[in-house]
Design a protein around this motif. Structure first.
Motif, mmCIF file in Angstrom:
data_model
loop_
_atom_site.group_PDB
_atom_site.id
_atom_site.type_symbol
_atom_site.label_atom_id
_atom_site.label_comp_id
_atom_site.label_asym_id
_atom_site.label_seq_id
_atom_site.Cartn_x
_atom_site.Cartn_y
_atom_site.Cartn_z
ATOM 1 N N HIS A 184 0.838 -1.208 0.000
ATOM 2 C CA HIS A 184 0.000 0.000 0.000
ATOM 3 C C HIS A 184 0.869 1.253 0.000
ATOM 4 N N PHE A 185 1.935 1.243 0.787
ATOM 5 C CA PHE A 185 2.864 2.379 0.842
ATOM 6 C C PHE A 185 3.475 2.635 -0.534
ATOM 7 N N ILE A 186 3.908 1.570 -1.200
ATOM 8 C CA ILE A 186 4.524 1.697 -2.525
ATOM 9 C C ILE A 186 3.516 2.223 -3.544
ATOM 10 N N GLU A 187 2.298 1.686 -3.500
ATOM 11 C CA GLU A 187 1.273 2.125 -4.441
ATOM 12 C C GLU A 187 0.894 3.590 -4.218
ATOM 13 N N LYS A 188 0.949 4.034 -2.978
ATOM 14 C CA LYS A 188 0.584 5.412 -2.652
ATOM 15 C C LYS A 188 1.689 6.394 -3.024
ATOM 16 N N TYR A 189 2.941 6.026 -2.737
ATOM 17 C CA TYR A 189 4.020 6.999 -2.871
ATOM 18 C C TYR A 189 4.817 6.907 -4.175
ATOM 19 N N SER A 190 4.662 5.854 -4.942
ATOM 20 C CA SER A 190 5.361 5.787 -6.233
ATOM 21 C C SER A 190 4.917 6.910 -7.171
ATOM 22 N N PRO A 191 3.605 7.120 -7.363
ATOM 23 C CA PRO A 191 3.200 8.249 -8.213
ATOM 24 C C PRO A 191 3.562 9.599 -7.604
ATOM 25 N N LYS A 192 3.556 9.695 -6.268
ATOM 26 C CA LYS A 192 3.943 10.953 -5.620
ATOM 27 C C LYS A 192 5.418 11.271 -5.899
ATOM 28 N N GLU A 209 6.916 23.449 1.231
ATOM 29 C CA GLU A 209 6.272 22.250 0.690
ATOM 30 C C GLU A 209 7.168 21.036 0.870
ATOM 31 N N CYS A 210 8.468 21.196 0.636
ATOM 32 C CA CYS A 210 9.405 20.085 0.808
ATOM 33 C C CYS A 210 9.479 19.651 2.267
ATOM 34 N N PHE A 211 9.472 20.621 3.183
ATOM 35 C CA PHE A 211 9.501 20.309 4.618
ATOM 36 C C PHE A 211 8.268 19.495 5.014
ATOM 37 N N ILE A 212 7.116 19.914 4.569
ATOM 38 C CA ILE A 212 5.878 19.212 4.920
ATOM 39 C C ILE A 212 5.857 17.809 4.316
ATOM 40 N N LYS A 213 6.295 17.697 3.066
ATOM 41 C CA LYS A 213 6.253 16.392 2.404
ATOM 42 C C LYS A 213 7.293 15.438 2.987
ATOM 43 N N ARG A 214 8.496 15.935 3.287
ATOM 44 C CA ARG A 214 9.506 15.053 3.883
ATOM 45 C C ARG A 214 9.049 14.600 5.262
ATOM 46 N N THR A 215 8.578 15.526 6.077
ATOM 47 C CA THR A 215 8.144 15.173 7.426
ATOM 48 C C THR A 215 6.975 14.198 7.386
ATOM 49 N N THR A 216 6.076 14.392 6.429
ATOM 50 C CA THR A 216 4.908 13.519 6.305
ATOM 51 C C THR A 216 5.304 12.099 5.934
ATOM 52 N N ILE A 217 6.215 11.950 4.968
ATOM 53 C CA ILE A 217 6.575 10.589 4.557
ATOM 54 C C ILE A 217 7.376 9.890 5.648
ATOM 55 N N VAL A 218 8.189 10.639 6.399
ATOM 56 C CA VAL A 218 8.898 10.031 7.532
ATOM 57 C C VAL A 218 7.890 9.580 8.576
ATOM 58 N N HIS A 219 6.906 10.429 8.824
ATOM 59 C CA HIS A 219 5.861 10.107 9.792
ATOM 60 C C HIS A 219 5.120 8.836 9.371
ATOM 61 N N GLU A 220 4.847 8.701 8.061
ATOM 62 C CA GLU A 220 4.179 7.516 7.550
ATOM 63 C C GLU A 220 5.082 6.281 7.662
ATOM 64 N N TYR A 221 6.332 6.453 7.292
ATOM 65 C CA TYR A 221 7.261 5.319 7.285
ATOM 66 C C TYR A 221 7.550 4.840 8.706
ATOM 67 N N ARG A 222 7.548 5.741 9.673
ATOM 68 C CA ARG A 222 7.795 5.364 11.064
ATOM 69 C C ARG A 222 6.767 4.356 11.575
ATOM 70 N N LYS A 223 5.583 4.334 10.987
ATOM 71 C CA LYS A 223 4.549 3.406 11.436
ATOM 72 C C LYS A 223 4.994 1.949 11.269
ATOM 73 N N TRP A 250 13.803 6.274 0.530
ATOM 74 C CA TRP A 250 15.087 6.961 0.377
ATOM 75 C C TRP A 250 15.045 7.934 -0.792
ATOM 76 N N ASN A 251 14.483 7.511 -1.911
ATOM 77 C CA ASN A 251 14.439 8.361 -3.104
ATOM 78 C C ASN A 251 13.664 9.658 -2.854
ATOM 79 N N ILE A 252 12.507 9.533 -2.223
ATOM 80 C CA ILE A 252 11.701 10.727 -1.946
ATOM 81 C C ILE A 252 12.398 11.604 -0.915
ATOM 82 N N HIS A 253 12.889 10.985 0.133
ATOM 83 C CA HIS A 253 13.541 11.716 1.224
ATOM 84 C C HIS A 253 14.692 12.567 0.689
#
Length: 292
Positions: A184-192, A209-223, A250-253
């Motif tokens: 699900h994570f891959i399907e959600k974030y690959s197009p992003k 925008e970069c700060f919000i997106k980086r923090t958000t994906i880290v927050h998601e990945y931490r789960k 890693w690529n998005i981060h």
């Protein structure tokens, strides 16, 4: 996002590399970008202080917050597990924790279970937990912090006589659920990722925008720290989907890290009596080398 969880993310991602302390006004402004009100931030801070996770230092009429020793341990454990690739080889040992609590310590027992799940242990029975990872130091520190020396005992063994290791893995962890969540994570974030890469090439991404997106994906990945125990690679399938999810993370981060850190620095305010030497390189790229 829950304020307390987001605060741990901010400390792990940014604040720890800037003197480990931040003015409450900066914290409020950073969290406001995620739709969290000032009153919610202050309420979360109060609860974290009461739980000995945060501590305050006054300078003039301003308050500066840093994590306590307990809070620092949780931040460091989380950062290490997020950014360190799994070990390649297993040493063949299982770490086994057994405990027994009287009924009046029921709430403490629940806390211990949360800690063990976070650390990556799997439950074989109500009072027996196992892990193939070398977590002796973390577990002994947990036993010491909770003062449960009389209630818990930690073993290390290379022999499980009654069952194969595959049974232990199936019993202690729900890898099918972990797999589904990674997919699900891959399907959600690959197009992003593709959208972000195109916007970055066209210089259409703001620092905020970069700060919000980086923090958000880290927050998601931490789960995944509450789901994936981070087994050594030799115990996992060759095409383990968790590896693909980590590469995408890693690529998005790294695509948006420099402007994200730049935005944090524009909001961050240190106490005037602190001579801060920022660890900017670590804030931009906290990924650690693969364990062997």
């Amino acid at each position: 996002m829950k304020p307390r969880s987001l605060m741990f993310t901010l400390y792990g991602e940014y604040i720890q590399y800037y003197g480990e302390e931040i003015w409450v006004g900066s914290l409020i402004q950073l969290m406001n970008g995620f739709g969290i009100s000032e009153s919610s931030v202050r309420g979360a801070i109060l609860r974290m202080v009461q739980k000995d996770l945060l501590q305050v230092r006054k300078k003039g009429n301003k308050s500066y917050y840093s994590v306590t020793e307990l809070g620092r341990r949780r931040v460091e454990d989380g950062v290490t597990r997020v950014y360190s690739a799994p070990r390649a080889h297993w040493d063949g040992k299982w770490r086994i924790l057994s405990y027994s609590f009287p009924e009046e310590k029921r709430e403490l027992r629940n806390e211990i279970r949360k800690e063990l799940t976070w650390t990556g242990f799997g439950m074989l029975s109500n009072s027996t937990w196992v892990s193939p990872n070398p977590l002796e130091n973390q577990v002994m520190e947990m036993i010491k912090n909770y003062k449960i020396e009389e209630n818990a005992i930690l073993f290390s063994s290379s022999d499980v006589v009654s069952h194969p290791k595959e049974w232990i893995m199936e019993k202690g962890w729900d890898f099918q659920q972990v797999t589904d969540n990674y997919i699900h994570f891959i399907e959600k974030y690959s197009p992003k990722f593709e959208q972000l890469r195109e916007k970055a090439l066209n210089n259409e991404l703001s620092d905020e925008e970069c700060f919000i997106k980086r923090t958000t994906i880290v927050h998601e990945y931490r789960k995944f720290l509450f789901q994936d125990p981070g087994f050594p690679r030799e115990l996992m399938p060759v095409d383990w989907v968790g590896t693909k999810a980590r590469e995408l993370f890693w690529n998005i981060h790294q695509l948006i890290s420099i402007p994200a850190v730049r935005y944090f620095e524009s909001i961050y305010e240190a106490a005037p009596d602190r001579d801060i030497k920022p660890q900017r390189d670590k804030a931009i790229n906290p990924f650690k080398e693969v364990y062997v």
